[in-house]
Design a protein around this motif. Structure first.
Motif, mmCIF file in Angstrom:
data_model
loop_
_atom_site.group_PDB
_atom_site.id
_atom_site.type_symbol
_atom_site.label_atom_id
_atom_site.label_comp_id
_atom_site.label_asym_id
_atom_site.label_seq_id
_atom_site.Cartn_x
_atom_site.Cartn_y
_atom_site.Cartn_z
ATOM 1 N N GLU A 165 0.826 -1.204 0.000
ATOM 2 C CA GLU A 165 0.000 0.000 0.000
ATOM 3 C C GLU A 165 0.863 1.258 0.000
ATOM 4 O OE1 GLU A 165 -3.229 0.262 -0.404
ATOM 5 O OE2 GLU A 165 -3.375 -1.911 -0.596
ATOM 6 N N ALA A 166 2.009 1.194 0.693
ATOM 7 C CA ALA A 166 2.908 2.354 0.726
ATOM 8 C C ALA A 166 3.498 2.624 -0.652
ATOM 9 C CB ALA A 166 4.016 2.106 1.746
ATOM 10 N N GLU A 167 3.858 1.558 -1.384
ATOM 11 C CA GLU A 167 4.407 1.724 -2.730
ATOM 12 C C GLU A 167 3.362 2.308 -3.675
ATOM 13 O OE1 GLU A 167 7.723 -1.868 -2.908
ATOM 14 O OE2 GLU A 167 5.610 -2.321 -3.311
ATOM 15 N N LEU A 168 2.128 1.836 -3.542
ATOM 16 C CA LEU A 168 1.060 2.347 -4.400
ATOM 17 C C LEU A 168 0.754 3.811 -4.088
ATOM 18 C CD1 LEU A 168 -1.369 -0.720 -4.339
ATOM 19 C CD2 LEU A 168 0.016 0.042 -6.268
ATOM 20 N N ALA A 169 0.824 4.157 -2.812
ATOM 21 C CA ALA A 169 0.509 5.533 -2.412
ATOM 22 C C ALA A 169 1.523 6.523 -2.958
ATOM 23 C CB ALA A 169 0.439 5.627 -0.892
ATOM 24 N N GLU A 170 2.733 6.053 -3.234
ATOM 25 C CA GLU A 170 3.772 6.940 -3.757
ATOM 26 C C GLU A 170 3.590 7.249 -5.241
ATOM 27 O OE1 GLU A 170 7.450 5.053 -2.908
ATOM 28 O OE2 GLU A 170 7.427 5.549 -0.758
ATOM 29 N N LEU A 171 2.738 6.466 -5.940
ATOM 30 C CA LEU A 171 2.550 6.672 -7.373
ATOM 31 C C LEU A 171 1.601 7.843 -7.600
ATOM 32 C CD1 LEU A 171 2.187 2.948 -8.527
ATOM 33 C CD2 LEU A 171 4.209 4.411 -8.658
ATOM 34 N N ALA A 172 2.074 8.825 -8.332
ATOM 35 C CA ALA A 172 1.263 10.013 -8.606
ATOM 36 C C ALA A 172 0.188 9.687 -9.642
ATOM 37 C CB ALA A 172 2.157 11.137 -9.130
ATOM 38 N N PRO A 173 -0.910 10.438 -9.647
ATOM 39 C CA PRO A 173 -1.904 10.272 -10.708
ATOM 40 C C PRO A 173 -1.284 10.512 -12.080
ATOM 41 C CG PRO A 173 -2.771 11.625 -8.934
ATOM 42 C CD PRO A 173 -1.315 11.452 -8.656
ATOM 43 N N ILE A 174 -1.771 9.795 -13.085
ATOM 44 C CA ILE A 174 -1.255 9.975 -14.443
ATOM 45 C C ILE A 174 -1.727 11.327 -14.969
ATOM 46 C CG2 ILE A 174 -1.291 9.068 -16.801
ATOM 47 C CD1 ILE A 174 -1.673 6.305 -15.645
ATOM 48 N N PRO A 175 -0.832 12.133 -15.534
ATOM 49 C CA PRO A 175 -1.233 13.456 -16.032
ATOM 50 C C PRO A 175 -2.332 13.359 -17.087
ATOM 51 C CG PRO A 175 1.157 13.265 -15.956
ATOM 52 C CD PRO A 175 0.611 11.892 -15.687
ATOM 53 N N GLU A 176 -3.271 14.289 -17.003
ATOM 54 C CA GLU A 176 -4.367 14.361 -17.969
ATOM 55 C C GLU A 176 -4.301 15.708 -18.679
ATOM 56 O OE1 GLU A 176 -7.551 11.564 -15.523
ATOM 57 O OE2 GLU A 176 -7.852 13.737 -15.574
ATOM 58 N N VAL A 177 -4.417 15.676 -19.987
ATOM 59 C CA VAL A 177 -4.365 16.895 -20.793
ATOM 60 C C VAL A 177 -5.710 17.047 -21.503
ATOM 61 C CG1 VAL A 177 -3.166 18.146 -22.614
ATOM 62 C CG2 VAL A 177 -1.888 16.582 -21.135
ATOM 63 N N LEU A 178 -6.373 18.156 -21.248
ATOM 64 C CA LEU A 178 -7.697 18.392 -21.822
ATOM 65 C C LEU A 178 -7.741 19.740 -22.523
ATOM 66 C CD1 LEU A 178 -9.887 17.130 -18.853
ATOM 67 C CD2 LEU A 178 -9.652 16.028 -21.078
ATOM 68 N N ARG A 179 -8.655 19.863 -23.460
ATOM 69 C CA ARG A 179 -8.922 21.149 -24.111
ATOM 70 C C ARG A 179 -10.345 21.095 -24.660
ATOM 71 N NH1 ARG A 179 -4.727 20.216 -28.883
ATOM 72 N NH2 ARG A 179 -5.876 18.770 -30.197
ATOM 73 N N PRO A 180 -10.945 22.227 -24.939
ATOM 74 C CA PRO A 180 -12.310 22.237 -25.448
ATOM 75 C C PRO A 180 -12.422 21.597 -26.833
ATOM 76 C CG PRO A 180 -11.735 24.375 -24.530
ATOM 77 C CD PRO A 180 -10.464 23.572 -24.598
ATOM 78 N N ASN A 181 -13.598 21.008 -27.058
ATOM 79 C CA ASN A 181 -13.992 20.530 -28.385
ATOM 80 C C ASN A 181 -13.122 19.380 -28.903
ATOM 81 O OD1 ASN A 181 -15.901 20.719 -30.435
ATOM 82 N ND2 ASN A 181 -14.595 22.007 -31.710
ATOM 83 N N LEU A 182 -12.742 18.478 -28.007
ATOM 84 C CA LEU A 182 -12.063 17.260 -28.447
ATOM 85 C C LEU A 182 -13.009 16.431 -29.308
ATOM 86 C CD1 LEU A 182 -10.399 16.211 -25.070
ATOM 87 C CD2 LEU A 182 -9.145 16.860 -27.142
ATOM 88 N N ASP A 183 -12.444 15.713 -30.257
ATOM 89 C CA ASP A 183 -13.268 14.786 -31.042
ATOM 90 C C ASP A 183 -13.732 13.622 -30.177
ATOM 91 O OD1 ASP A 183 -12.925 16.386 -33.239
ATOM 92 O OD2 ASP A 183 -11.328 15.168 -34.111
ATOM 93 N N ILE A 184 -12.814 13.040 -29.404
ATOM 94 C CA ILE A 184 -13.143 11.926 -28.520
ATOM 95 C C ILE A 184 -12.412 12.105 -27.203
ATOM 96 C CG2 ILE A 184 -13.115 9.420 -28.162
ATOM 97 C CD1 ILE A 184 -12.971 9.036 -31.168
ATOM 98 N N LEU A 185 -13.133 11.937 -26.114
ATOM 99 C CA LEU A 185 -12.540 11.847 -24.787
ATOM 100 C C LEU A 185 -12.708 10.412 -24.301
ATOM 101 C CD1 LEU A 185 -11.230 13.107 -22.279
ATOM 102 C CD2 LEU A 185 -13.544 13.630 -21.458
ATOM 103 N N PHE A 186 -11.602 9.707 -24.129
ATOM 104 C CA PHE A 186 -11.636 8.334 -23.625
ATOM 105 C C PHE A 186 -11.612 8.365 -22.102
ATOM 106 C CE2 PHE A 186 -9.794 7.817 -27.861
ATOM 107 C CZ PHE A 186 -10.515 6.738 -28.352
ATOM 108 N N VAL A 187 -12.405 7.484 -21.488
ATOM 109 C CA VAL A 187 -12.466 7.395 -20.031
ATOM 110 C C VAL A 187 -12.068 5.982 -19.613
ATOM 111 C CG1 VAL A 187 -13.906 7.630 -17.980
ATOM 112 C CG2 VAL A 187 -14.318 9.107 -19.965
#
Length: 269
Positions: free
Chosen positions: A37-59
């Protein structure tokens, strides 16, 4: 009369009876252990890059350990996501997860996760944790107004729309981008022959659901997953046409699976 064996046959028999070679323990790959759990807690969220009017937003649902450590979306080489994009012609060249930024810079698509926390398995996420993440996802959709939102996993949409056992493919409801409510998904029925506005501000987003592209998902094999990518490519072409075209359900049927089965038994050409 005894049969005389040729030299080549005798040699083959001798080699076949030799004991199989064993791999020294020092050369065997190390056994993978579950991160603490300590190792997992050290992993930062994966960066997300967004902008208006994307053709597709994958979730996606959340980062796995490989993706979390690499800080890459769909970073596990066993994941079908990047292969599906290329094989369906959603993108014109094959790319590795390390080149995932090209999805945003070159082709007006991007990726976010419902939950930011890295876990070894999606089963490590509680349903409450996923439900608590829905308002943040709604805010990302409402603020950036993509033309299509694609949920890469049926269970993600099940939580998002509070819908039990949704059918994969294009949904009969759309996300109303003009709604003021950004806490719960503002969904409404898709009208017959309804199309997006031709201006830069779409009034709604199509919602598309495909099976998870994870290698652990065996209910849908890769040939069947590819058909959903092909359906998505057709929808993307409709919404980016000038002016935008209505999505033809019969065209989707021609591109996608004809039956829903646990294992894919027929592959359309």
């Amino acid at each position: 009369k005894a049969t005389t064996l040729s030299k080549s046959v005798r040699a083959s028999l001798r080699s076949a009876t030799k004991p199989a070679a064993t791999i020294p323990l020092s050369r065997m790959p190390p056994k993978r252990t579950r991160p603490t759990e300590a190792e997992l807690a050290e992993l930062a969220p994966i960066p997300e890059v967004l902008r208006p009017n994307l053709d597709i937003l994958f979730v996606g649902i959340n980062p796995g350990v490989v993706s979390g450590r690499k800080q890459l979306h769909f970073g596990n080489p066993q994941n079908f996501f990047w292969k599906g994009l290329y094989q369906s012609s959603l993108i014109p060249q094959s790319i590795a997860p390390e080149d995932g930024h090209k999805l945003w810079t070159n082709w007006n698509m991007s990726i976010v996760n419902l939950v930011q926390r890295t876990t070894p398995s999606t089963s490590d996420l509680s349903r409450q944790e996923m439900r608590d993440a829905v308002p943040d996802l709604c805010q990302k959709i409402s603020e950036n107004k993509p033309k299509v939102v694609c949920f890469v996993g049926i269970g993600i949409y099940e939580i998002f729309a509070a819908q039990s056992k949704p059918t994969p493919g294009l949904q009969s409801v759309v996300y109303d981008l003009s709604a003021s409510d950004r806490v719960q998904p503002p969904l409404r029925p898709l009208a017959a022959n309804e199309t997006l506005n031709s201006n830069e501000q779409p009034q709604f987003a199509y919602l598309f659901v495909m099976p998870s592209t994870s290698g652990r998902t065996t209910a849908y094999q890769n040939p069947e997953k590819l058909l959903y990518f092909r359906q998505l490519k057709y929808i993307r072409d409709c919404v980016t046409y000038s002016p935008p075209r209505a999505v033809d359900s019969s065209a989707l049927a021609d591109l996608g699976p004809q039956i829903l089965s646990k294992y894919f038994s027929e592959q359309k050409q």
